[in-house]
Design a protein around this motif. Structure first.
Motif, mmCIF file in Angstrom:
data_model
loop_
_atom_site.group_PDB
_atom_site.id
_atom_site.type_symbol
_atom_site.label_atom_id
_atom_site.label_comp_id
_atom_site.label_asym_id
_atom_site.label_seq_id
_atom_site.Cartn_x
_atom_site.Cartn_y
_atom_site.Cartn_z
ATOM 1 N N GLU A 131 1.385 5.777 -64.311
ATOM 2 C CA GLU A 131 2.813 5.844 -64.612
ATOM 3 C C GLU A 131 3.123 5.158 -65.941
ATOM 4 O OE1 GLU A 131 7.131 4.465 -62.704
ATOM 5 O OE2 GLU A 131 5.255 4.044 -61.658
ATOM 6 N N LEU A 132 2.482 4.017 -66.187
ATOM 7 C CA LEU A 132 2.760 3.252 -67.399
ATOM 8 C C LEU A 132 2.038 3.803 -68.626
ATOM 9 C CD1 LEU A 132 2.577 -0.358 -65.933
ATOM 10 C CD2 LEU A 132 4.632 0.911 -66.584
ATOM 11 N N MET A 133 0.844 4.365 -68.432
ATOM 12 C CA MET A 133 0.007 4.736 -69.566
ATOM 13 C C MET A 133 -0.172 6.230 -69.757
ATOM 14 S SD MET A 133 -3.088 1.920 -69.329
ATOM 15 C CE MET A 133 -3.760 2.387 -70.924
ATOM 16 N N GLY A 134 0.013 7.001 -68.685
ATOM 17 C CA GLY A 134 -0.368 8.410 -68.741
ATOM 18 C C GLY A 134 0.331 9.196 -69.831
ATOM 19 N N ALA A 135 1.657 9.161 -69.852
ATOM 20 C CA ALA A 135 2.399 9.932 -70.852
ATOM 21 C C ALA A 135 2.138 9.401 -72.253
ATOM 22 C CB ALA A 135 3.896 9.881 -70.533
ATOM 23 N N TYR A 136 2.029 8.082 -72.381
ATOM 24 C CA TYR A 136 1.766 7.485 -73.692
ATOM 25 C C TYR A 136 0.417 7.949 -74.232
ATOM 26 C CZ TYR A 136 0.775 3.841 -77.153
ATOM 27 O OH TYR A 136 0.450 3.170 -78.296
ATOM 28 N N ALA A 137 -0.589 7.964 -73.351
ATOM 29 C CA ALA A 137 -1.914 8.396 -73.781
ATOM 30 C C ALA A 137 -1.922 9.874 -74.148
ATOM 31 C CB ALA A 137 -2.936 8.107 -72.679
ATOM 32 N N HIS A 138 -1.303 10.691 -73.333
ATOM 33 C CA HIS A 138 -1.310 12.131 -73.597
ATOM 34 C C HIS A 138 -0.535 12.466 -74.863
ATOM 35 C CE1 HIS A 138 -0.400 16.419 -73.189
ATOM 36 N NE2 HIS A 138 -1.485 16.488 -72.408
ATOM 37 N N ASP A 139 0.682 11.940 -74.979
ATOM 38 C CA ASP A 139 1.518 12.272 -76.136
ATOM 39 C C ASP A 139 0.954 11.717 -77.432
ATOM 40 O OD1 ASP A 139 3.150 13.464 -74.301
ATOM 41 O OD2 ASP A 139 4.682 11.889 -74.311
ATOM 42 N N GLY A 140 0.301 10.561 -77.358
ATOM 43 C CA GLY A 140 -0.263 9.951 -78.572
ATOM 44 C C GLY A 140 -1.677 10.387 -78.872
ATOM 45 N N GLU A 141 -2.209 11.327 -78.067
ATOM 46 C CA GLU A 141 -3.587 11.799 -78.205
ATOM 47 C C GLU A 141 -4.568 10.641 -78.040
ATOM 48 O OE1 GLU A 141 -4.228 14.277 -81.598
ATOM 49 O OE2 GLU A 141 -2.503 15.549 -81.177
ATOM 50 N N HIS A 142 -4.272 9.769 -77.055
ATOM 51 C CA HIS A 142 -5.140 8.660 -76.714
ATOM 52 C C HIS A 142 -5.774 8.920 -75.346
ATOM 53 C CE1 HIS A 142 -2.927 6.939 -79.949
ATOM 54 N NE2 HIS A 142 -1.875 6.582 -79.234
ATOM 55 N N LEU A 143 -6.586 7.955 -74.912
ATOM 56 C CA LEU A 143 -7.180 7.982 -73.591
ATOM 57 C C LEU A 143 -6.827 6.713 -72.844
ATOM 58 C CD1 LEU A 143 -10.801 9.203 -74.469
ATOM 59 C CD2 LEU A 143 -8.827 10.605 -73.796
ATOM 60 N N LEU A 144 -6.553 6.830 -71.565
ATOM 61 C CA LEU A 144 -6.498 5.646 -70.717
ATOM 62 C C LEU A 144 -7.814 5.617 -69.943
ATOM 63 C CD1 LEU A 144 -5.970 5.853 -67.330
ATOM 64 C CD2 LEU A 144 -3.852 6.864 -68.117
ATOM 65 N N MET A 165 -17.297 3.096 -66.137
ATOM 66 C CA MET A 165 -16.023 3.803 -66.214
ATOM 67 C C MET A 165 -15.763 4.559 -64.916
ATOM 68 S SD MET A 165 -14.410 3.227 -68.947
ATOM 69 C CE MET A 165 -14.842 2.080 -70.263
ATOM 70 N N LEU A 166 -14.623 4.249 -64.310
ATOM 71 C CA LEU A 166 -14.226 4.939 -63.082
ATOM 72 C C LEU A 166 -13.271 6.086 -63.367
ATOM 73 C CD1 LEU A 166 -13.654 1.849 -60.750
ATOM 74 C CD2 LEU A 166 -15.712 3.245 -61.007
ATOM 75 N N TRP A 167 -12.352 5.873 -64.281
ATOM 76 C CA TRP A 167 -11.393 6.904 -64.680
ATOM 77 C C TRP A 167 -11.270 6.909 -66.195
ATOM 78 C CZ3 TRP A 167 -10.407 3.583 -60.565
ATOM 79 C CH2 TRP A 167 -10.251 4.175 -59.311
ATOM 80 N N VAL A 168 -11.362 8.075 -66.793
ATOM 81 C CA VAL A 168 -11.083 8.277 -68.219
ATOM 82 C C VAL A 168 -10.193 9.507 -68.304
ATOM 83 C CG1 VAL A 168 -12.001 8.684 -70.524
ATOM 84 C CG2 VAL A 168 -13.286 7.267 -68.916
ATOM 85 N N GLU A 169 -8.934 9.329 -68.707
ATOM 86 C CA GLU A 169 -7.944 10.400 -68.675
ATOM 87 C C GLU A 169 -7.124 10.381 -69.963
ATOM 88 O OE1 GLU A 169 -7.355 9.701 -63.824
ATOM 89 O OE2 GLU A 169 -5.631 9.542 -65.192
ATOM 90 N N GLY A 170 -6.462 11.502 -70.251
ATOM 91 C CA GLY A 170 -5.601 11.534 -71.425
ATOM 92 C C GLY A 170 -5.554 12.894 -72.083
ATOM 93 N N HIS A 171 -5.385 12.882 -73.384
ATOM 94 C CA HIS A 171 -5.229 14.114 -74.150
ATOM 95 C C HIS A 171 -6.522 14.943 -74.109
ATOM 96 C CE1 HIS A 171 -4.821 16.717 -77.709
ATOM 97 N NE2 HIS A 171 -3.528 16.624 -77.482
ATOM 98 N N PRO A 172 -6.436 16.240 -73.803
ATOM 99 C CA PRO A 172 -7.654 17.059 -73.663
ATOM 100 C C PRO A 172 -8.536 17.046 -74.903
ATOM 101 C CG PRO A 172 -5.750 18.220 -72.782
ATOM 102 C CD PRO A 172 -5.212 17.004 -73.469
ATOM 103 N N GLY A 173 -7.924 17.161 -76.080
ATOM 104 C CA GLY A 173 -8.728 17.175 -77.296
ATOM 105 C C GLY A 173 -9.456 15.860 -77.518
ATOM 106 N N THR A 174 -8.793 14.759 -77.219
ATOM 107 C CA THR A 174 -9.420 13.455 -77.375
ATOM 108 C C THR A 174 -10.519 13.258 -76.348
ATOM 109 O OG1 THR A 174 -7.252 12.651 -78.098
ATOM 110 C CG2 THR A 174 -8.931 10.994 -77.664
ATOM 111 N N LEU A 175 -10.302 13.779 -75.133
ATOM 112 C CA LEU A 175 -11.347 13.715 -74.112
ATOM 113 C C LEU A 175 -12.610 14.429 -74.579
ATOM 114 C CD1 LEU A 175 -9.279 14.341 -70.845
ATOM 115 C CD2 LEU A 175 -10.639 12.301 -71.347
ATOM 116 N N ARG A 176 -12.437 15.593 -75.216
ATOM 117 C CA ARG A 176 -13.603 16.339 -75.708
ATOM 118 C C ARG A 176 -14.352 15.535 -76.767
ATOM 119 N NH1 ARG A 176 -9.986 20.726 -75.228
ATOM 120 N NH2 ARG A 176 -9.400 20.571 -77.432
ATOM 121 N N LYS A 177 -13.612 14.930 -77.679
ATOM 122 C CA LYS A 177 -14.265 14.122 -78.717
ATOM 123 C C LYS A 177 -14.998 12.923 -78.108
ATOM 124 C CE LYS A 177 -10.796 15.254 -82.250
ATOM 125 N NZ LYS A 177 -9.677 14.706 -83.069
#
Length: 429
Positions: free
Chosen positions: A65-78, A87-99
């Protein structure tokens, strides 16, 4: 620290932050290669099982809730890892995930400092506090295009590290706000864990050892005032929830190398008789229930940057008259960290609380910081105290010997520092 230029040579004309320099040295000692990628240690089935059982799973809704939208919109990862850096969870912008897959920054990979070198989540776990690592500060070259900030997440009851929360992306994250952001998320995660998984009162012990020579141990239905030696033993065992082997415990408790294991076993036998056999286990020696220790609470508050709260929970040095080597090390580290945080914060009220306390009355460094922080009208009184301290120092007075041995000062069990709202520039009544 100067003369460090990078992970390959650790020498050169460019200075780096001490935090990074120390991390590089640990990475080099661990024989981390500057090239290469992280290891993926968990397959999908193993990862799913670990996620389901891990305490941080209960905090993921808040983290998202706190990080998800910020990570996605900013092309970051949480990212969220466990206490070993997996690492248990790595989530965020699809393009950044690929990189990020190119350097194995993915769920199931281990990103501990000892495995991949300097990086925010791994180094945050190594040093026990929030960390930001920017670009070339990373030890491994493939990671140097990234910037990340991470903060440890602790069990709200035992204080042990459960893992870390991280934000990873590009150069736009190289800002102090990124570090403050993950720190706030980590505290929110801890608050959520306290709500959803309260520890039963019957399973908890409370140890009070700050500002007292004889610790108090609160158990369900009773309260014990411990002897000095039993106080030292409980502090060591509370600090090491995994347990301590007999030989190591002997070195932590006794300065005299001639003391035999028989002496220690006799003390532990008496302590077991006091606590009950169900609370004190052996091989290794350990407490079988979670312990809330006041000195660990202060450490957690300092790690989160809550300096005022840390001082508020600090009624004096840890077992101030103890000369047990393990206690002395803990006491000096905690006192030093709190003192340094106060000087760095430069809040006149907090500095006054320390300066006018029994353990800070001869602390020249804090008095000088106070002289620089108080309003102009209060400076003369502070400078007068500084002049007296300087005179004692010049004369080799006994007063400053107490300052040099501040953590060994004997305090009564009920001594307390003044409050942050106390009048500055004169002693608390």
């Amino acid at each position: 620290m100067s003369g460090l230029s990078g992970p390959t040579g650790l020498s050169g004309p460019c200075a780096v932050r001490p935090l990074v320099a120390d991390s590089w040295r640990r990475s080099a000692r661990a024989q981390v290669s500057p090239d290469g990628t992280a290891r993926i240690e968990l397959d999908e089935e193993e990862l799913a099982g670990l996620r389901a059982e891990h305490p941080l799973a209960a905090a993921m809704p808040v983290i998202r809730e706190l990080m998800g939208a910020y990570a996605h919109d900013g092309e970051h990862l949480l990212a969220v890892c466990d206490a070993t850096g997996r690492m248990l969870w790595v989530e965020g912008h699809p393009g950044t995930l690929r990189k990020a897959r190119g350097m194995n920054f993915v769920a199931g990979a281990r990103w501990s400092e000892a495995v991949v070198g300097t990086n925010a989540p791994g180094t945050a776990l190594a040093v026990g506090r929030p960390v930001q690592v920017c670009a070339a500060e990373h030890f491994r070259r493939p990671v140097q295009a990234w910037t990340c900030a991470a903060a440890p997440v602790h069990d709200p009851y035992s204080g042990r590290a459960l893992g870390a929360v991280d934000i990873t992306g590009g150069d736009e994250l190289a800002h102090p706000h990124s570090l403050a952001f993950v720190q706030a998320v980590a505290r929110a995660a801890e608050s959520q864990l306290a709500l959803v998984s309260p520890a039963p009162a019957a399973d908890r012990l409370r140890l009070t050892a700050l500002g007292r020579d004889e610790a108090l141990l609160e158990l369900p239905g009773r309260r014990l005032r411990l002897s000095r030696r039993h106080s030292e033993i409980l502090v060591m065992l509370a600090r090491r929830s995994e347990g301590v082997a007999g030989d190591e415990l002997l070195t932590l408790l006794y300065e005299d190398e001639s003391v035999t294991p028989v002496t220690l076993r006799a003390e532990l036998s008496r302590l077991r008789g006091l606590l009950g056999p169900e609370l004190l286990a052996s091989r290794p020696y350990r407490l079988t229930r979670v312990v809330d220790a006041d000195f660990e609470t202060v450490e957690r508050r300092l790690a989160s940057g809550a300096v005022s709260a840390a001082l508020g929970g600090y009624p004096g040095p840890l077992l101030p008259s103890s000369s047990a080597p393990g206690v002395v090390r803990l006491r000096e580290r905690l006192t030093g960290r709190l003192r340094a945080a106060l000087v760095d914060r430069a809040d006149p009220a907090l500095l006054a609380d320390w300066a006018y306390s029994a353990w800070g009355e001869n602390d020249v460094t804090v008095w000088r910081a106070l002289a620089s922080a108080v309003p102009v009208g209060e400076v003369p009184a502070v400078r007068a105290r500084l002049a007296a301290l300087d005179a004692e120092l010049g004369a080799g007075g006994a007063g400053l010997q107490r300052h040099r041995n501040v953590t060994s000062r004997t305090l009564g069990p009920d001594r307390r520092p003044g409050t942050a709202g106390a009048v500055r520039g004169r002693p608390h009544s």
